[in-house]
Design a protein around this motif. Structure first.
Motif, short mmCIF file in Angstrom:
data_model
loop_
_atom_site.label_atom_id
_atom_site.label_comp_id
_atom_site.label_asym_id
_atom_site.label_seq_id
_atom_site.Cartn_x
_atom_site.Cartn_y
_atom_site.Cartn_z
N GLY A 74 0.79 -1.22 0.00
CA GLY A 74 0.00 0.00 0.00
C GLY A 74 0.82 1.27 0.00
O GLY A 74 0.30 2.34 0.29
N ASP A 75 2.11 1.18 -0.34
CA ASP A 75 2.97 2.36 -0.36
C ASP A 75 2.62 3.21 -1.59
O ASP A 75 2.73 2.72 -2.72
N PRO A 76 2.21 4.47 -1.41
CA PRO A 76 1.84 5.29 -2.56
C PRO A 76 2.95 5.40 -3.59
O PRO A 76 4.11 5.59 -3.25
N SER A 77 2.58 5.30 -4.85
CA SER A 77 3.54 5.25 -5.94
C SER A 77 4.08 6.62 -6.31
O SER A 77 3.44 7.65 -6.09
N VAL A 78 5.29 6.62 -6.91
CA VAL A 78 5.88 7.85 -7.45
C VAL A 78 5.66 7.94 -8.95
O VAL A 78 6.15 8.87 -9.60
N LEU A 79 4.90 7.01 -9.52
CA LEU A 79 4.65 7.02 -10.95
C LEU A 79 3.36 7.79 -11.27
O LEU A 79 2.49 7.96 -10.42
N GLU A 80 3.25 8.22 -12.52
CA GLU A 80 2.01 8.81 -12.97
C GLU A 80 0.92 7.73 -12.92
O GLU A 80 1.16 6.57 -13.26
N THR A 81 -0.28 8.13 -12.52
CA THR A 81 -1.36 7.17 -12.30
C THR A 81 -1.67 6.34 -13.53
O THR A 81 -2.06 5.16 -13.42
N GLN A 82 -1.50 6.90 -14.71
CA GLN A 82 -1.85 6.19 -15.94
C GLN A 82 -1.05 4.90 -16.13
O GLN A 82 -1.47 4.02 -16.89
N TYR A 83 0.09 4.77 -15.44
CA TYR A 83 0.92 3.59 -15.60
C TYR A 83 0.65 2.53 -14.53
O TYR A 83 1.32 1.50 -14.51
N LEU A 84 -0.30 2.78 -13.66
CA LEU A 84 -0.56 1.87 -12.54
C LEU A 84 -1.84 1.10 -12.76
O LEU A 84 -2.73 1.52 -13.49
N GLN A 85 -1.94 -0.04 -12.08
CA GLN A 85 -3.15 -0.84 -12.15
C GLN A 85 -3.65 -1.15 -10.75
O GLN A 85 -2.91 -1.02 -9.76
N GLY A 86 -4.90 -1.57 -10.65
CA GLY A 86 -5.47 -2.01 -9.37
C GLY A 86 -5.55 -0.90 -8.34
O GLY A 86 -5.66 0.29 -8.66
N SER A 87 -5.46 -1.29 -7.09
CA SER A 87 -5.63 -0.33 -6.00
C SER A 87 -4.50 0.69 -5.94
O SER A 87 -4.66 1.76 -5.36
N ALA A 88 -3.35 0.39 -6.55
CA ALA A 88 -2.26 1.37 -6.57
C ALA A 88 -2.66 2.63 -7.31
O ALA A 88 -2.15 3.72 -7.02
N ALA A 89 -3.58 2.51 -8.26
CA ALA A 89 -4.04 3.67 -9.02
C ALA A 89 -5.07 4.48 -8.25
O ALA A 89 -5.44 5.57 -8.68
N LYS A 90 -5.51 3.98 -7.09
CA LYS A 90 -6.53 4.67 -6.31
C LYS A 90 -5.97 5.16 -4.97
O LYS A 90 -6.71 5.52 -4.07
N SER A 91 -4.65 5.15 -4.85
CA SER A 91 -4.02 5.50 -3.58
C SER A 91 -4.42 6.89 -3.12
O SER A 91 -4.39 7.85 -3.89
N GLN A 92 -4.81 7.00 -1.85
CA GLN A 92 -5.20 8.29 -1.31
C GLN A 92 -3.99 9.08 -0.84
O GLN A 92 -3.07 8.54 -0.26
N GLN A 93 -3.99 10.37 -1.16
CA GLN A 93 -2.96 11.26 -0.68
C GLN A 93 -3.60 12.53 -0.15
O GLN A 93 -4.63 12.97 -0.67
N PHE A 94 -3.01 13.09 0.87
CA PHE A 94 -3.55 14.27 1.53
C PHE A 94 -2.70 15.50 1.20
O PHE A 94 -1.62 15.39 0.64
N LYS A 95 -3.21 16.65 1.57
CA LYS A 95 -2.47 17.89 1.37
C LYS A 95 -1.11 17.78 2.05
O LYS A 95 -1.02 17.35 3.20
N SER A 96 -0.08 18.20 1.34
CA SER A 96 1.29 17.98 1.82
C SER A 96 1.81 19.14 2.65
O SER A 96 1.56 20.31 2.35
N VAL A 97 2.57 18.81 3.68
CA VAL A 97 3.34 19.76 4.46
C VAL A 97 4.80 19.36 4.32
O VAL A 97 5.16 18.20 4.58
N ALA A 98 5.65 20.29 3.89
CA ALA A 98 7.04 19.97 3.60
C ALA A 98 7.84 19.68 4.87
O ALA A 98 7.59 20.26 5.93
N GLU A 99 8.82 18.79 4.74
CA GLU A 99 9.71 18.45 5.83
C GLU A 99 10.63 19.64 6.16
O GLU A 99 11.02 20.38 5.27
N PRO A 100 11.02 19.80 7.43
CA PRO A 100 12.05 20.78 7.77
C PRO A 100 13.40 20.36 7.20
O PRO A 100 13.57 19.22 6.74
N HIS A 101 14.37 21.26 7.26
CA HIS A 101 15.74 20.92 6.89
C HIS A 101 16.19 19.73 7.75
O HIS A 101 15.85 19.65 8.94
#
Length: 396
Positions: free
Chosen positions: A352-379
């Protein structure tokens, strides 16, 4: 005070399947004959090599996934792939530094590492990484370039590490007992005071525990601009004062009175399932699904992020400068970035690790991975500074 009084968060998912495409070269992607020949040479050199991949070994789901990947890499390329399980990749950094000091610039003991943040910064500064190599990988064409793949905790990657997955710090609750969980750290403290002993976080310097500290500090300081820069000793006390004040109050009403902390995310999941904690912490928004699939968590559990967003980063794969199997490591990384491997990694019943690929290249549940609004890491320098101060204050 009732749990129902807290504002609700609607768990969202991104729907829609994308046609699966094999990791073979896209016919619409132009590559020169020379680059084709160059990659063929890498594949030829890699055959028969053994890759020693240093990676965290604390998850059965991840370990099983890497076993599968190793089988595929052996079958398709003739490369033996060994997962060397470590509890903290800093151990590997220390080993590489020792090899550098000893002048061992060839035939090193580590061929590939799973890193990000402070460990990448340290390895880069000490010239411990091979590269740049990332854009020469055939699977690079599938990577979603809109993701923050060019920096790692604000440090430029410079092609020295390949993006592998997306991490976001989120919380898991049981909707059957807590419909409306806290959606900010301010609400979290109010909740802990209303329901003593029901909240906690992993003990730093465990990764999730330190991430909790960083996320909390970002909210309390309204993301102070200094957090994006190397930590300055003169400013550290002032910037972090709200953090320690918060934790002093939180620990008084935390699980076991703040005298003991869970060892990591796995223990928080177990404590949630046992009813001892009302929230578990994870850096994978889809971890709830794999936990439900394995029976670790109830079907009524759900993941959510705070209203300000989720502390987010990319985790990466890199090759040491002295790797014995540099070609084999490149072949392994290229496979792990393929739509085949990324689709399986993103399968909520596998990892269930969210992919770094564009969604068009994924199949199954990997293409439906949920992601939330991002907050950047500190230095990355803030990580060690926060851990040291936390241990000084609360570690005994």
């Amino acid at each position: 005070m009732n749990k129902k009084t807290f504002s609700s968060f609607a768990l969202s998912t991104i729907l829609g399947l994308a046609p699966f495409q094999l990791y073979a070269q896209d016919t619409n992607t132009s590559q020169s004959n020379s680059s084709d020949i160059s990659w063929s040479a890498v594949v030829k050199e890699a055959k028969g090599q053994t890759v020693y991949f240093h990676a965290w070994g604390g998850s059965q789901e991840i370990n099983r996934y890497l076993q599968w990947a190793g089988q595929q890499i052996q079958q398709q390329y003739g490369v033996t792939f060994n997962h060397v399980k470590v509890t903290d990749i800093a151990e590997t950094s220390a080993r590489l530094l020792a090899e550098k000091a000893a002048g061992k610039n060839k035939n090193g003991s580590v061929d590939m590492v799973w890193i990000n943040g402070e460990n990448f910064k340290s390895m880069k500064e000490n010239a411990l990484l091979h590269g740049p190599f990332v854009t020469s990988l055939p699977s690079w064409q599938y990577v979603d370039k809109s993701l923050p793949i060019d920096v790692d905790f604000s440090v430029p990657t410079d092609g020295l590490e390949a993006p592998w997955g997306v991490g976001q710090l989120v919380y898991i609750h049981d909707t059957a007992t807590l419909n409306n969980p806290p959606t900010s750290y301010s609400e979290m403290l109010n909740y802990a005071q209303a329901y003593p002993g029901k909240l906690s976080y992993p003990k730093p310097p465990e990764f999730h525990g330190t991430s909790f500290l960083k996320s909390l500090l970002i909210e309390l300081t309204e993301n102070d601009p200094s957090l994006a820069k190397p930590v300055a000793e003169a400013d550290f006390a002032g910037v972090t004062q709200p953090l320690w004040a918060y934790l002093d109050a939180f620990h008084k009403v935390a699980w076991r009175g703040g005298k003991q902390f869970p060892a990591g995310t796995a223990e928080t999941l177990q404590l949630l399932d046992d009813g001892q904690l009302d929230l578990a912490i994870t850096f994978n928004p889809n971890a709830v699904f794999s936990a439900q699939e394995s029976g670790t968590l109830s079907e009524t559990t759900a993941a959510y992020a705070f209203d300000n967003g989720a502390l987010s980063n990319i985790h990466f794969l890199a090759i040491p400068w002295n790797a014995k199997a540099q070609a084999g490591a490149q072949v392994a990384i290229n496979f792990l970035l393929s739509p085949e491997a990324q689709s399986r990694k993103g399968d909520i019943t596998v990892w269930g690790d969210p992919s770094v690929l564009e969604t068009q290249y994924l199949q199954g549940s990997a293409a439906k991975s949920q992601q939330f609004k991002s907050v950047a890491e500190p230095h990355p320098s803030w990580q060690a500074a926060l851990e040291q101060e936390w241990l000084k204050r609360y570690g005994s």
